[in-house]
Design a protein around this motif. Structure first.
Motif, PDB file in Angstrom:
ATOM      1  N   ARG A  60       0.812  -1.190   0.060  1.00  0.00           N
ATOM      2  CA  ARG A  60      -0.081  -0.006  -0.064  1.00  0.00           C
ATOM      3  C   ARG A  60       1.015   1.131  -0.021  1.00  0.00           C
ATOM      4  O   ARG A  60       1.753   1.489   0.822  1.00  0.00           O
ATOM      5  CB  ARG A  60      -0.951  -0.150   1.225  1.00  0.00           C
ATOM      6  CG  ARG A  60      -1.836   1.062   1.224  1.00  0.00           C
ATOM      7  CD  ARG A  60      -2.895   1.071   2.358  1.00  0.00           C
ATOM      8  NE  ARG A  60      -4.064   1.855   2.148  1.00  0.00           N
ATOM      9  CZ  ARG A  60      -5.085   1.425   1.937  1.00  0.00           C
ATOM     10  NH1 ARG A  60      -5.307   0.032   2.189  1.00  0.00           N
ATOM     11  NH2 ARG A  60      -6.132   1.919   1.693  1.00  0.00           N
ATOM     12  N   GLY A  61       0.644   2.082  -0.902  1.00  0.00           N
ATOM     13  CA  GLY A  61       1.340   3.430  -1.151  1.00  0.00           C
ATOM     14  C   GLY A  61       2.506   3.300  -2.201  1.00  0.00           C
ATOM     15  O   GLY A  61       3.071   4.451  -2.381  1.00  0.00           O
ATOM     16  N   SER A  62       2.665   2.163  -2.813  1.00  0.00           N
ATOM     17  CA  SER A  62       3.595   1.709  -3.617  1.00  0.00           C
ATOM     18  C   SER A  62       3.342   0.665  -4.478  1.00  0.00           C
ATOM     19  O   SER A  62       4.027  -0.278  -4.510  1.00  0.00           O
ATOM     20  CB  SER A  62       5.204   1.455  -2.921  1.00  0.00           C
ATOM     21  OG  SER A  62       6.304   1.270  -3.827  1.00  0.00           O
ATOM     22  N   GLU A  63       2.421   0.954  -5.340  1.00  0.00           N
ATOM     23  CA  GLU A  63       1.713   0.076  -6.263  1.00  0.00           C
ATOM     24  C   GLU A  63       2.251   0.280  -7.618  1.00  0.00           C
ATOM     25  O   GLU A  63       2.576   1.121  -8.152  1.00  0.00           O
ATOM     26  CB  GLU A  63       0.304   0.128  -6.031  1.00  0.00           C
ATOM     27  CG  GLU A  63      -0.421  -0.170  -4.883  1.00  0.00           C
ATOM     28  CD  GLU A  63      -0.601   0.978  -3.947  1.00  0.00           C
ATOM     29  OE1 GLU A  63      -0.261   2.252  -4.608  1.00  0.00           O
ATOM     30  OE2 GLU A  63      -1.138   1.117  -2.993  1.00  0.00           O
ATOM     31  N   LEU A  64       2.411  -1.067  -8.375  1.00  0.00           N
ATOM     32  CA  LEU A  64       2.586  -1.183  -9.600  1.00  0.00           C
ATOM     33  C   LEU A  64       1.427  -1.696 -10.410  1.00  0.00           C
ATOM     34  O   LEU A  64       0.798  -2.704  -9.969  1.00  0.00           O
ATOM     35  CB  LEU A  64       3.662  -1.951 -10.009  1.00  0.00           C
ATOM     36  CG  LEU A  64       4.345  -2.250 -11.445  1.00  0.00           C
ATOM     37  CD1 LEU A  64       4.922  -0.963 -11.804  1.00  0.00           C
ATOM     38  CD2 LEU A  64       5.264  -3.209 -11.409  1.00  0.00           C
ATOM     39  N   TYR A  65       0.763  -0.880 -11.560  1.00  0.00           N
ATOM     40  CA  TYR A  65      -0.065  -1.366 -12.158  1.00  0.00           C
ATOM     41  C   TYR A  65       0.085  -1.586 -13.594  1.00  0.00           C
ATOM     42  O   TYR A  65       1.207  -0.837 -14.204  1.00  0.00           O
ATOM     43  CB  TYR A  65      -1.316  -0.172 -11.962  1.00  0.00           C
ATOM     44  CG  TYR A  65      -2.027  -0.065 -10.837  1.00  0.00           C
ATOM     45  CD1 TYR A  65      -2.940  -0.881 -10.819  1.00  0.00           C
ATOM     46  CD2 TYR A  65      -1.500   0.813  -9.752  1.00  0.00           C
ATOM     47  CE1 TYR A  65      -4.040  -0.777  -9.499  1.00  0.00           C
ATOM     48  CE2 TYR A  65      -1.972   0.740  -8.700  1.00  0.00           C
ATOM     49  CZ  TYR A  65      -3.387   0.115  -8.348  1.00  0.00           C
ATOM     50  OH  TYR A  65      -3.958   0.193  -7.454  1.00  0.00           O
ATOM     51  N   LEU A  66      -0.602  -2.410 -14.639  1.00  0.00           N
ATOM     52  CA  LEU A  66      -0.568  -2.362 -15.694  1.00  0.00           C
ATOM     53  C   LEU A  66      -1.669  -2.081 -16.679  1.00  0.00           C
ATOM     54  O   LEU A  66      -2.602  -2.373 -16.047  1.00  0.00           O
ATOM     55  CB  LEU A  66      -0.186  -4.008 -15.956  1.00  0.00           C
ATOM     56  CG  LEU A  66      -0.127  -4.583 -17.553  1.00  0.00           C
ATOM     57  CD1 LEU A  66       1.043  -4.040 -17.951  1.00  0.00           C
ATOM     58  CD2 LEU A  66      -0.263  -6.164 -17.473  1.00  0.00           C
TER      59      LEU A  66
END
Length: 98
Positions: A54-60
């Motif tokens: 939480r607070g440092s997410e990677l999305y695609l």
């Protein structure tokens, strides 16, 4: 004959520049600090969570090519979020691979 060839080349170059400018204007523009929903709206595709706490997410984000054989890109755009804001991305949908 040379003048006609030069004229044709000049017109072709002008047409390519106009097409390039139109493509750049219609391309989505990402900015650092955008929120998750703003990025999804700008790209026009849903974002898929990949990993991160939480607070440092990677999305695609995957381009919606709808099965088109003429699509220039089919790879994803990875988006790094820190504290809910876009901090960086990797990949470029505007570049065509040879």
């Amino acid at each position: 004959m040379k003048k006609t060839g030069l004229l044709v080349m000049a017109l072709a170059l002008a047409a390519l520049e106009a097409a390039s400018a139109a493509a750049q204007q219609s391309a989505p523009s990402l900015r650092f600090g955008m929120k998750l929903d703003e990025v999804a709206g700008t790209l026009g595709v849903p974002l898929t969570y990949v990993r991160g706490r939480r607070g440092s997410e990677l999305y695609l984000a995957l381009p919606n090519v709808k099965g088109s054989a003429f699509a220039s890109r089919s790879d994803g755009l990875y988006l790094q979020f820190r504290n809910g804001k876009l901090a960086g991305w990797k990949g470029d949908w505007g570049t065509i691979r040879p």
